[in-house]
Write a protein that holds these residues in place. Structure first.
Motif, PDB file in Angstrom:
ATOM      1  N   ASP A  56       0.925  -0.682  -0.073  1.00 48.19           N
ATOM      2  CA  ASP A  56      -0.065   0.013   0.427  1.00 48.19           C
ATOM      3  C   ASP A  56       0.834   1.414  -0.055  1.00 48.19           C
ATOM      4  O   ASP A  56       1.563   1.295   0.905  1.00 48.19           O
ATOM      5  CB  ASP A  56      -1.055   0.170   1.046  1.00 48.19           C
ATOM      6  CG  ASP A  56      -1.956   1.112   1.395  1.00 48.19           C
ATOM      7  OD1 ASP A  56      -1.396   1.806   0.778  1.00 48.19           O
ATOM      8  OD2 ASP A  56      -2.289   1.355   2.155  1.00 48.19           O
ATOM      9  N   PRO A  57       0.567   1.916  -1.208  1.00 52.18           N
ATOM     10  CA  PRO A  57       1.886   3.087  -1.669  1.00 52.18           C
ATOM     11  C   PRO A  57       1.723   3.973   0.048  1.00 52.18           C
ATOM     12  O   PRO A  57       2.197   4.876   0.210  1.00 52.18           O
ATOM     13  CB  PRO A  57       1.969   3.814  -2.994  1.00 52.18           C
ATOM     14  CG  PRO A  57       0.451   2.367  -3.283  1.00 52.18           C
ATOM     15  CD  PRO A  57      -0.026   1.965  -2.107  1.00 52.18           C
ATOM     16  N   ALA A  58       0.366   4.273  -0.059  1.00 47.21           N
ATOM     17  CA  ALA A  58       0.089   5.721   0.687  1.00 47.21           C
ATOM     18  C   ALA A  58       0.123   5.248   2.366  1.00 47.21           C
ATOM     19  O   ALA A  58       1.115   6.178   3.589  1.00 47.21           O
ATOM     20  CB  ALA A  58      -2.047   5.645   0.714  1.00 47.21           C
ATOM     21  N   ALA A  59      -0.259   4.112   2.640  1.00 47.66           N
ATOM     22  CA  ALA A  59       0.750   3.766   4.528  1.00 47.66           C
ATOM     23  C   ALA A  59       2.185   3.255   4.470  1.00 47.66           C
ATOM     24  O   ALA A  59       2.420   3.661   5.788  1.00 47.66           O
ATOM     25  CB  ALA A  59       0.045   1.697   4.435  1.00 47.66           C
ATOM     26  N   ALA A  60       2.628   2.556   3.352  1.00 48.85           N
ATOM     27  CA  ALA A  60       4.636   3.099   3.529  1.00 48.85           C
ATOM     28  C   ALA A  60       4.418   4.513   3.262  1.00 48.85           C
ATOM     29  O   ALA A  60       6.035   4.589   4.491  1.00 48.85           O
ATOM     30  CB  ALA A  60       4.813   2.485   1.638  1.00 48.85           C
ATOM     31  N   SER A  61       4.251   5.162   2.699  1.00 48.26           N
ATOM     32  CA  SER A  61       3.897   6.737   3.140  1.00 48.26           C
ATOM     33  C   SER A  61       4.012   7.347   4.105  1.00 48.26           C
ATOM     34  O   SER A  61       5.112   7.850   4.594  1.00 48.26           O
ATOM     35  CB  SER A  61       3.730   7.726   1.366  1.00 48.26           C
ATOM     36  OG  SER A  61       4.532   7.212   0.359  1.00 48.26           O
ATOM     37  N   ARG A  62       3.461   7.309   4.397  1.00 52.87           N
ATOM     38  CA  ARG A  62       2.900   8.075   5.957  1.00 52.87           C
ATOM     39  C   ARG A  62       3.538   7.447   6.874  1.00 52.87           C
ATOM     40  O   ARG A  62       3.560   8.397   8.150  1.00 52.87           O
ATOM     41  CB  ARG A  62       1.515   7.182   6.337  1.00 52.87           C
ATOM     42  CG  ARG A  62       0.282   7.646   7.654  1.00 52.87           C
ATOM     43  CD  ARG A  62       0.079   7.323   8.019  1.00 52.87           C
ATOM     44  NE  ARG A  62      -0.135   5.382   7.895  1.00 52.87           N
ATOM     45  CZ  ARG A  62       0.015   4.391   8.775  1.00 52.87           C
ATOM     46  NH1 ARG A  62       0.747   5.080   9.252  1.00 52.87           N
ATOM     47  NH2 ARG A  62      -0.185   3.335   8.955  1.00 52.87           N
ATOM     48  N   VAL A  63       3.645   5.431   6.966  1.00 56.71           N
ATOM     49  CA  VAL A  63       5.362   5.668   7.844  1.00 56.71           C
ATOM     50  C   VAL A  63       6.467   6.183   7.944  1.00 56.71           C
ATOM     51  O   VAL A  63       7.444   6.868   8.380  1.00 56.71           O
ATOM     52  CB  VAL A  63       5.410   3.470   8.644  1.00 56.71           C
ATOM     53  CG1 VAL A  63       6.355   3.374   8.787  1.00 56.71           C
ATOM     54  CG2 VAL A  63       3.675   3.610   8.431  1.00 56.71           C
ATOM     55  N   ALA A  64       6.655   6.093   6.684  1.00 50.25           N
ATOM     56  CA  ALA A  64       8.177   6.233   5.966  1.00 50.25           C
ATOM     57  C   ALA A  64       7.914   8.331   6.416  1.00 50.25           C
ATOM     58  O   ALA A  64       9.155   8.528   7.179  1.00 50.25           O
ATOM     59  CB  ALA A  64       9.075   6.825   4.757  1.00 50.25           C
ATOM     60  N   ASP A  65       7.239   8.799   6.064  1.00 52.31           N
ATOM     61  CA  ASP A  65       6.902  10.478   7.123  1.00 52.31           C
ATOM     62  C   ASP A  65       7.303  10.544   8.279  1.00 52.31           C
ATOM     63  O   ASP A  65       8.377  11.674   8.482  1.00 52.31           O
ATOM     64  CB  ASP A  65       5.753  11.059   5.417  1.00 52.31           C
ATOM     65  CG  ASP A  65       6.088  11.430   4.305  1.00 52.31           C
ATOM     66  OD1 ASP A  65       7.368  10.500   3.814  1.00 52.31           O
ATOM     67  OD2 ASP A  65       4.943  11.061   4.095  1.00 52.31           O
ATOM     68  N   ASP A  66       6.440  10.238   8.728  1.00 53.41           N
ATOM     69  CA  ASP A  66       6.147  10.620  10.260  1.00 53.41           C
ATOM     70  C   ASP A  66       7.930   9.812  10.892  1.00 53.41           C
ATOM     71  O   ASP A  66       8.460  10.186  11.315  1.00 53.41           O
ATOM     72  CB  ASP A  66       5.704   9.113  10.871  1.00 53.41           C
ATOM     73  CG  ASP A  66       5.283   9.539  12.332  1.00 53.41           C
ATOM     74  OD1 ASP A  66       4.773  10.932  13.063  1.00 53.41           O
ATOM     75  OD2 ASP A  66       5.476   8.813  12.715  1.00 53.41           O
ATOM     76  N   ILE A  67       8.403   9.205  10.211  1.00 56.69           N
ATOM     77  CA  ILE A  67       9.426   8.570  10.582  1.00 56.69           C
ATOM     78  C   ILE A  67      10.819   9.224  10.639  1.00 56.69           C
ATOM     79  O   ILE A  67      11.402   9.953  11.452  1.00 56.69           O
ATOM     80  CB  ILE A  67      10.201   6.944  10.130  1.00 56.69           C
ATOM     81  CG1 ILE A  67       9.867   5.933  10.800  1.00 56.69           C
ATOM     82  CG2 ILE A  67      11.691   7.386  10.307  1.00 56.69           C
ATOM     83  CD1 ILE A  67      10.508   4.821  10.028  1.00 56.69           C
ATOM     84  N   VAL A  68      11.196   9.831   9.567  1.00 55.10           N
ATOM     85  CA  VAL A  68      11.390  11.464   8.786  1.00 55.10           C
ATOM     86  C   VAL A  68      11.441  12.367   9.970  1.00 55.10           C
ATOM     87  O   VAL A  68      12.380  13.610  10.181  1.00 55.10           O
ATOM     88  CB  VAL A  68      11.604  11.498   7.231  1.00 55.10           C
ATOM     89  CG1 VAL A  68      12.232  13.318   7.264  1.00 55.10           C
ATOM     90  CG2 VAL A  68      11.839  10.384   6.562  1.00 55.10           C
TER      91      VAL A  68
END
Length: 84
Positions: A56-68
């Motif tokens: 799921d691209p939205a889920a992967a982006s959400r988690v990566a963005d939050d980590i950053v």
């Protein structure tokens, strides 16, 4: 004296955010939610650069963005690893 054999899992120690993975790279599949997300966040908190892989691209982006956003290093990687 009673010894609690599980005490090491409840007390702070060298396994809690001390940069044991600094300079390492981790690819975590299924990291868009649930256990995979928790693992990706933990690896990042230990200093690893994390590739947050999920179907799921939205889920992967959400988690990566939050980590950053919290000072870690992460990128979103989209794909289905079940065929490997």
């Amino acid at each position: 004296m009673t010894v609690d054999k599980h005490a090491k899992w409840r007390t702070p120690g060298p396994h809690t955010g001390y940069g044991q993975l600094t300079g390492r790279v981790a690819l975590v599949s299924g990291a868009g939610n649930n256990i995979g997300e928790a693992i990706a966040r933990r690896f990042a908190s230990e200093g690893a650069a994390v590739a947050v892989a999920d179907i799921d691209p939205a889920a992967a982006s959400r988690v990566a963005d939050d980590i950053v956003a919290h000072g870690g290093g992460a990128v979103a990687a989209v794909g289905d690893l079940s065929a490997i």
